[in-house]
Write an enzyme that holds these catalytic residues in place. Sequence first.
Site, short mmCIF file in Angstrom:
data_model
loop_
_atom_site.label_atom_id
_atom_site.label_comp_id
_atom_site.label_asym_id
_atom_site.label_seq_id
_atom_site.Cartn_x
_atom_site.Cartn_y
_atom_site.Cartn_z
N GLY A 87 0.83 -1.21 0.00
CA GLY A 87 0.00 0.00 0.00
C GLY A 87 0.86 1.26 0.00
N TYR B 279 -16.40 3.57 8.15
CA TYR B 279 -14.93 3.46 8.15
C TYR B 279 -14.37 3.88 9.51
CZ TYR B 279 -10.09 4.89 7.06
OH TYR B 279 -8.72 5.08 7.08
N1 LIG Z 1 -4.86 7.39 2.79
C1 LIG Z 1 -5.23 8.28 3.72
O1 LIG Z 1 -5.49 9.45 3.43
C2 LIG Z 1 -5.32 7.85 5.15
C3 LIG Z 1 -5.81 8.78 6.08
C4 LIG Z 1 -5.88 8.41 7.42
C5 LIG Z 1 -5.48 7.15 7.81
N2 LIG Z 1 -5.04 6.26 6.89
C6 LIG Z 1 -4.62 4.93 7.36
O2 LIG Z 1 -3.27 4.76 6.99
C7 LIG Z 1 -3.03 3.37 6.76
C8 LIG Z 1 -2.35 3.18 5.41
O3 LIG Z 1 -3.22 3.68 4.40
P1 LIG Z 1 -2.81 3.69 2.86
O4 LIG Z 1 -3.33 4.96 2.30
O5 LIG Z 1 -1.38 3.31 2.70
O6 LIG Z 1 -3.76 2.50 2.35
P2 LIG Z 1 -3.69 1.65 1.00
O7 LIG Z 1 -2.75 2.27 0.02
O8 LIG Z 1 -5.12 1.40 0.63
O9 LIG Z 1 -3.03 0.30 1.51
C9 LIG Z 1 -3.73 -0.67 2.23
C10 LIG Z 1 -3.14 -2.01 1.84
O10 LIG Z 1 -3.81 -3.04 2.58
C11 LIG Z 1 -3.90 -4.15 1.73
N3 LIG Z 1 -4.89 -5.14 2.15
C12 LIG Z 1 -6.22 -5.16 1.87
N4 LIG Z 1 -6.79 -6.25 2.42
C13 LIG Z 1 -5.81 -6.92 3.07
C14 LIG Z 1 -5.75 -8.12 3.83
N5 LIG Z 1 -6.87 -8.85 4.07
N6 LIG Z 1 -4.58 -8.52 4.34
C15 LIG Z 1 -3.45 -7.80 4.12
N7 LIG Z 1 -3.43 -6.65 3.40
C16 LIG Z 1 -4.60 -6.22 2.89
C17 LIG Z 1 -4.26 -3.54 0.39
O11 LIG Z 1 -4.00 -4.47 -0.63
P3 LIG Z 1 -4.90 -4.42 -1.99
O12 LIG Z 1 -4.52 -3.13 -2.64
O13 LIG Z 1 -4.44 -5.65 -2.71
O14 LIG Z 1 -6.33 -4.45 -1.54
C18 LIG Z 1 -3.31 -2.34 0.36
O15 LIG Z 1 -2.06 -2.68 -0.21
C19 LIG Z 1 -4.38 2.67 6.93
O16 LIG Z 1 -4.46 2.17 8.24
C20 LIG Z 1 -5.39 3.79 6.75
O17 LIG Z 1 -6.58 3.52 7.46
C21 LIG Z 1 -4.96 6.58 5.57
#
Ligand SMILES: NC(=O)c1ccc[n+]([C@@H]2O[C@H](COP(=O)([O-])OP(=O)(O)OC[C@H]3O[C@@H](n4cnc5c(N)ncnc54)[C@H](OP(=O)(O)O)[C@@H]3O)[C@@H](O)[C@H]2O)c1
Length: 282
Positions: free
Chosen positions: A10, A123
């Site tokens: 991710g 969420y």
């Molecule tokens: N993005 C934001 O603006 C934001 C804001 C606040 C907090 N956060 C938090 O920050 C963290 C990182 O976010 P991010 O933006 O890096 O998210 P991301 O790019 O969506 O990455 C999440 C990863 O989790 C993987 N995943 C999905 N289902 C899974 C499973 N069952 N087992 C293992 N891996 C799995 C996904 O794989 P697939 O792609 O193959 O599904 C993806 O690679 C998260 O906790 C999110 O809640 C993000």
Amino acid sequence: MRWIVTGAAGMLGRDLTDVLDRAGHDVRPLGRSDLDITDPAAVARAITDVDVVVNCAAYTAVDAAEDDEQAAFRLNAVGPQLLARAAAATGARTVQVSTDYVFDGGASDPYAADVPVDPASAYGRTKAAGEWAVRAEDPRALVVRTAWLYGAGGPCFPRTMARLAAERDSLAVVTDQVGQPTWTRDLAELIVRLVEADAAPGTYHGTSSGQVSWHGFTRLIVESVGKDPAMVGETTAAAFQARAPRPAFSVLDHGTVEAAGVEPIGDWAERWRAAAAEVLGG
Ligand SMILES: NC(=O)c1ccc[n+]([C@@H]2O[C@H](COP(=O)([O-])OP(=O)(O)OC[C@H]3O[C@@H](n4cnc5c(N)ncnc54)[C@H](OP(=O)(O)O)[C@@H]3O)[C@@H](O)[C@H]2O)c1
């Protein structure tokens, strides 16, 4: 120190793996195809011989979660619980990445880490449940909340806005949501600083300092790609009629980070200028 990063493919997982690798840590990046964090047997097998487990896997489709809260709960609450249980059993420490969406965004002062959570979306509810589950399973856990993430390793707001700025003559962006745009590389480095400082178990806010609206952030993004910021017009969140409510005020206080003797992430505009070439080129 031996680290496991889950959700390693991710946006955050990629930068965290890279930051750890460059700093010479022993890091095992586990993408979804290596470890499904919702599979109890697979988690128990994978979480061994490790000092720190950072969970970057999540169900991040905020609008889709409104229609399938069960799936979001499984990934955002049950998965982290399994990881934290396995980490604690093997003597490792869990770092759970969480979100500003655990708050409803109705405040007008920055949210301190100990303010009771009050999520307004599916969420947010599932991420809040994940925080509690991790704290319950691993008494040494760190919960690191972040918000408004951008990075080279995934689709994100600045990349979308840069593309739209190239395609259109004008853009309309919301003025009534305020937050702290945060580079995944800065968050990764903050997580490493917290663990290396042996921060007390608890909740920490991993966002840039200062605050800005999406509109203000877009003006700077547009400037970074050589366009006139005057092309960015104003609109309101209501115009988008998103399925899930977004917090209007997503400004997080960094008091617990400072109390741990760790330097918080710098000002959002200064950090964007440092990040722009890598993020927009990624
Ligand atoms: N993005 C934001 O603006 C934001 C804001 C606040 C907090 N956060 C938090 O920050 C963290 C990182 O976010 P991010 O933006 O890096 O998210 P991301 O790019 O969506 O990455 C999440 C990863 O989790 C993987 N995943 C999905 N289902 C899974 C499973 N069952 N087992 C293992 N891996 C799995 C996904 O794989 P697939 O792609 O193959 O599904 C993806 O690679 C998260 O906790 C999110 O809640 C993000």
